[in-house]
Design a protein around this motif. Structure first.
Motif, PDB file in Angstrom:
ATOM      1  N   ARG A   1      -4.250 -17.590   0.875  1.00  0.00           N
ATOM      2  CA  ARG A   1      -3.146 -16.898   1.541  1.00  0.00           C
ATOM      3  C   ARG A   1      -2.362 -17.833   2.465  1.00  0.00           C
TER       4      ARG A   1
ATOM      5  N   LEU B   1       2.636 -12.852   5.976  1.00  0.00           N
ATOM      6  CA  LEU B   1       1.623 -12.350   5.054  1.00  0.00           C
ATOM      7  C   LEU B   1       0.297 -12.177   5.767  1.00  0.00           C
TER       8      LEU B   1
ATOM      9  N   THR C   1      -2.120 -10.473   8.371  1.00  0.00           N
ATOM     10  CA  THR C   1      -2.174  -9.119   8.937  1.00  0.00           C
ATOM     11  C   THR C   1      -2.195  -9.115  10.460  1.00  0.00           C
TER      12      THR C   1
ATOM     13  N   ALA D   1       6.794  -7.773   5.177  1.00  0.00           N
ATOM     14  CA  ALA D   1       5.363  -8.047   4.995  1.00  0.00           C
ATOM     15  C   ALA D   1       5.043  -8.303   3.526  1.00  0.00           C
TER      16      ALA D   1
ATOM     17  N   TYR E   1       1.968  -8.287   0.849  1.00  0.00           N
ATOM     18  CA  TYR E   1       0.607  -7.782   0.663  1.00  0.00           C
ATOM     19  C   TYR E   1       0.073  -8.158  -0.718  1.00  0.00           C
TER      20      TYR E   1
ATOM     21  N   LYS F   1      -5.488  -6.756  -2.354  1.00  0.00           N
ATOM     22  CA  LYS F   1      -6.753  -6.610  -1.635  1.00  0.00           C
ATOM     23  C   LYS F   1      -7.307  -5.198  -1.801  1.00  0.00           C
TER      24      LYS F   1
ATOM     25  N   LYS G   1      -6.515  -2.074   0.889  1.00  0.00           N
ATOM     26  CA  LYS G   1      -5.437  -2.606   1.725  1.00  0.00           C
ATOM     27  C   LYS G   1      -4.636  -1.494   2.418  1.00  0.00           C
TER      28      LYS G   1
ATOM     29  N   ARG H   1      -2.262  -1.257   6.114  1.00  0.00           N
ATOM     30  CA  ARG H   1      -0.822  -1.410   5.914  1.00  0.00           C
ATOM     31  C   ARG H   1      -0.049  -0.942   7.131  1.00  0.00           C
TER      32      ARG H   1
ATOM     33  N   LEU I   1       8.156  -3.912   2.733  1.00  0.00           N
ATOM     34  CA  LEU I   1       6.795  -4.212   2.288  1.00  0.00           C
ATOM     35  C   LEU I   1       6.834  -4.686   0.842  1.00  0.00           C
TER      36      LEU I   1
ATOM     37  N   ASP J   1       4.641  -5.997  -2.300  1.00  0.00           N
ATOM     38  CA  ASP J   1       3.319  -6.127  -2.910  1.00  0.00           C
ATOM     39  C   ASP J   1       3.381  -7.149  -4.044  1.00  0.00           C
TER      40      ASP J   1
END
Length: 364
Positions: free
Chosen positions: A226, A298, A300, A315, A317, A320, A323, A327, A335, A337
């Protein structure tokens, strides 16, 4: 001598570590009777934050405030990994905190000798994983009630909140508190602002003639998979510059990734990209985020800090498990993904093409 193939070795190593944790945890897994406590009988609470996760601490920060507001006679203690020390020292609702290096067993043994003398009524352990060191601490501290999350198979937790993937972590924290009859209503995060960091960041912004229109940009998560590489970082900077013209982008610090940050700064042709080189702790990043109009991340922990400071957020994501618990709110935020297991496998050009298209549609 042939080299070790780490790709094939790691799964076996991880299995051995898991087995070791399980065996040692069972040794310290002492049966405790279920006891119903009322707040008026609670004198001292210990919170276990030995995982050292900044985002988890921020997400649970409202608990300390709400206990002190409604039950001022309860003493609140926290035992935590050293990565949280700068945050804990600024929390006026924590009476005492204890710091250890979670990797060193002798530090666990030393801290236990101190904690057991405090005779805790309640110990809260909201960590998702389980290491034998945690069970060892619970065994030796011997609080009247141990409250856990997703610890169904352990007898030492006489109160346990079962895993529920449909609930946000805030709701789970509230359930944990309710198990000892403590009601929590206000779940707004408490994000600490250091006056020293605030002044230093203000001086940095003044020196660079930055007054408003700021994007705080984080490229690095905790794990290797990450951490955004230089190539993708440059794409993100370029596309953000196109979407948010005349904005100053400030790259947030990551001490272990400074070399990558410096290489990014050398290679970008965007003159509005800055880095606060004097940054020392997470408190400096918090002050930069507090001065920003948009936070892109990215990681958290940065996302939860930004949410606690009511900032607009972009963000990223990854795929995971569970997750949804972590969130941030979707309203007014962006957001994104991605399905790739590693962040650097994401096609960021396509991601920003889609964002630009959606922004144009919403503007019509």
């Amino acid at each position: 001598m042939s080299k070790i193939n780490w790709k094939f070795y790691r799964p076996y190593r991880d299995k051995l570590i898991d087995k070791k944790n399980e065996i040692l945890s069972r040794i310290f897994d002492k049966n405790k009777k279920d006891i119903n406590l009322v707040p008026s009988k609670i004198k001292r609470i210990l919170f276990l934050r030995t995982d050292g996760k900044i985002g988890d601490y921020i997400t649970s920060s409202f608990i300390f405030r709400e206990i002190k507001k409604n039950y001022p006679n309860i003493q609140i203690d926290v035992v935590a990994d050293k990565s949280l020390e700068n945050l804990l020292k600024l929390n006026p609702n924590i009476d005492k905190y204890y710091i250890l290096n979670r990797k060193k067993m002798h530090e666990w043994r030393n801290i236990v000798k101190v904690l057991r003398k405090n005779k805790y009524d309640v110990l809260f352990d909201s960590t998702e994983g389980l290491k034998y060191k945690q069970v060892y601490l619970l065994n030796r501290v011997n609080a009247i009630v141990n409250v856990g999350y997703n610890k169904d198979d352990y007898k030492i937790y006489n109160k346990n909140i079962k895993q529920n993937n449909t609930l946000k972590m805030i709701q789970i924290y509230r359930q944990m508190m309710k198990s000892v009859n403590v009601e929590i209503k206000d779940t707004k995060y408490d994000v600490p602002i250091s006056e020293e960091s605030k002044k230093n960041v203000a001086k940095f912004l003044e020196e660079n003639n930055v007054k408003d229109k700021i994007i705080a940009l984080n490229f690095f998560g905790a794990s290797r998979g990450r951490k955004i590489n230089e190539e993708n970082a440059l794409i993100i900077i370029k596309r953000l510059g196109e979407m948010y013209k005349d904005y100053t982008i400030i790259i947030l610090d990551s001490p272990n990734d400074r070399e990558t940050i410096y290489n990014i700064l050398k290679k970008t042709d965007n003159k509005n990209v800055l880095f606060f080189e004097k940054s020392k702790t997470i408190l400096d990043s918090i002050s930069i985020i507090n001065s920003s109009d948009l936070v892109v991340s990215l990681d958290t922990s940065i996302l939860h800090i930004a949410e606690g400071l009511n900032k607009k957020i972009m963000a990223f994501y990854g795929p995971k498990i569970n997750k949804n618990k972590w969130r941030i709110k979707e309203e007014e935020n962006i957001l994104i993904d991605y399905t790739e297991s590693r962040i650097n496998d994401v096609d960021f050009e396509k991601v920003f093409d889609k964002l630009s298209y959606e922004n144009n549609l919403s503007a019509i």
